[in-house]
Design a protein around this motif. Structure first.
Motif, mmCIF file in Angstrom:
data_model
loop_
_atom_site.group_PDB
_atom_site.id
_atom_site.type_symbol
_atom_site.label_atom_id
_atom_site.label_comp_id
_atom_site.label_asym_id
_atom_site.label_seq_id
_atom_site.Cartn_x
_atom_site.Cartn_y
_atom_site.Cartn_z
ATOM 1 N N SER A 32 11.916 -4.407 -34.677
ATOM 2 C CA SER A 32 12.280 -3.702 -33.449
ATOM 3 C C SER A 32 13.332 -4.471 -32.647
ATOM 4 O O SER A 32 13.926 -3.928 -31.722
ATOM 5 C CB SER A 32 11.040 -3.476 -32.578
ATOM 6 N N LEU A 33 13.579 -5.729 -33.019
ATOM 7 C CA LEU A 33 14.558 -6.552 -32.311
ATOM 8 C C LEU A 33 15.978 -6.099 -32.620
ATOM 9 O O LEU A 33 16.240 -5.512 -33.674
ATOM 10 C CB LEU A 33 14.406 -8.018 -32.730
ATOM 11 N N ASP A 34 16.897 -6.406 -31.711
ATOM 12 C CA ASP A 34 18.305 -6.135 -31.979
ATOM 13 C C ASP A 34 18.824 -7.172 -32.969
ATOM 14 O O ASP A 34 18.087 -8.058 -33.405
ATOM 15 C CB ASP A 34 19.125 -6.127 -30.684
ATOM 16 N N LEU A 35 20.114 -7.082 -33.324
ATOM 17 C CA LEU A 35 20.681 -7.981 -34.330
ATOM 18 C C LEU A 35 20.522 -9.443 -33.943
ATOM 19 O O LEU A 35 20.118 -10.267 -34.771
ATOM 20 C CB LEU A 35 22.163 -7.639 -34.555
ATOM 21 N N ASP A 69 25.360 -3.461 -40.738
ATOM 22 C CA ASP A 69 26.609 -2.871 -40.229
ATOM 23 C C ASP A 69 27.536 -4.012 -39.821
ATOM 24 O O ASP A 69 27.488 -4.489 -38.688
ATOM 25 C CB ASP A 69 26.312 -1.958 -39.043
ATOM 26 N N ILE A 70 28.365 -4.464 -40.739
ATOM 27 C CA ILE A 70 29.209 -5.636 -40.494
ATOM 28 C C ILE A 70 30.236 -5.378 -39.387
ATOM 29 O O ILE A 70 30.535 -6.283 -38.600
ATOM 30 C CB ILE A 70 29.865 -6.140 -41.797
ATOM 31 N N ASP A 71 30.760 -4.161 -39.297
ATOM 32 C CA ASP A 71 31.740 -3.865 -38.251
ATOM 33 C C ASP A 71 31.117 -3.983 -36.861
ATOM 34 O O ASP A 71 31.730 -4.497 -35.936
ATOM 35 C CB ASP A 71 32.332 -2.467 -38.435
ATOM 36 N N LYS A 72 29.907 -3.517 -36.718
ATOM 37 C CA LYS A 72 29.216 -3.529 -35.428
ATOM 38 C C LYS A 72 28.626 -4.896 -35.111
ATOM 39 O O LYS A 72 28.642 -5.322 -33.948
ATOM 40 C CB LYS A 72 28.108 -2.472 -35.454
ATOM 41 N N GLN A 104 15.318 -0.327 -40.515
ATOM 42 C CA GLN A 104 15.277 -1.147 -39.310
ATOM 43 C C GLN A 104 15.766 -2.576 -39.541
ATOM 44 O O GLN A 104 16.027 -3.307 -38.588
ATOM 45 C CB GLN A 104 13.843 -1.209 -38.751
ATOM 46 N N THR A 105 15.878 -3.016 -40.788
ATOM 47 C CA THR A 105 16.336 -4.369 -41.088
ATOM 48 C C THR A 105 17.841 -4.436 -40.883
ATOM 49 O O THR A 105 18.592 -3.684 -41.500
ATOM 50 C CB THR A 105 15.990 -4.748 -42.544
ATOM 51 N N LEU A 106 18.267 -5.367 -40.022
ATOM 52 C CA LEU A 106 19.680 -5.492 -39.693
ATOM 53 C C LEU A 106 20.345 -6.695 -40.349
ATOM 54 O O LEU A 106 21.569 -6.742 -40.451
ATOM 55 C CB LEU A 106 19.854 -5.590 -38.169
ATOM 56 N N VAL A 107 19.546 -7.682 -40.799
ATOM 57 C CA VAL A 107 20.107 -8.906 -41.369
ATOM 58 C C VAL A 107 19.153 -9.487 -42.414
ATOM 59 O O VAL A 107 17.931 -9.375 -42.287
ATOM 60 C CB VAL A 107 20.397 -9.954 -40.262
#
Length: 117
Positions: A32-35, A69-72, A104-107
């Motif tokens: 649930s955390l941001d990047l 999302d590498i651009d973001k 939900q996984t960002l990294v």
């Protein structure tokens, strides 16, 4: 001799061979955390794994970074990573965009390190 730690049916979280330690991909538990939050959590988890493998971030050889999302997220990731990584002993690094195991996984980060002798 190959040494494996935290062995499961699918993978080992830590594999050591000939003084080199290979870590499986590390993803955050709290999706649930941001990047930035996910990155901080992954780096904290990495430090705990490094301790169990008798290494640390000063002995990193390689970091493979996967961003949803590498651009973001590239700049935000680098802000957290740059504050954490050793300035005197930075590893080789790759950073790419990838589809993740959950939406939900960002990294995800994969590390390779030299064992502290």
């Amino acid at each position: 001799m190959i040494t494996r730690k935290e062995v499961g049916s699918r993978m080992s979280k830590i594999v050591e061979y000939n003084g080199v330690v290979y870590f499986s991909g590390i993803v955050p538990n709290d999706k649930s955390l941001d990047l930035k939050g996910q990155t901080k959590e992954v780096l904290q988890m990495a430090e705990e794994l490094f301790e169990r493998a008798f290494t640390d971030k000063n002995h990193l050889l390689r970091a493979e970074i996967y961003l949803k999302d590498i651009d973001k997220d590239f700049q935000a990731f680098n802000e957290v990573y740059d504050a954490w990584i050793s300035k005197e002993h930075p590893p080789a690094r790759a950073c790419v965009q990838a589809s993740m195991s959950t939406p939900q996984t960002l990294v995800e980060i994969v590390f390779t390190a030299a064992k502290i002798q």
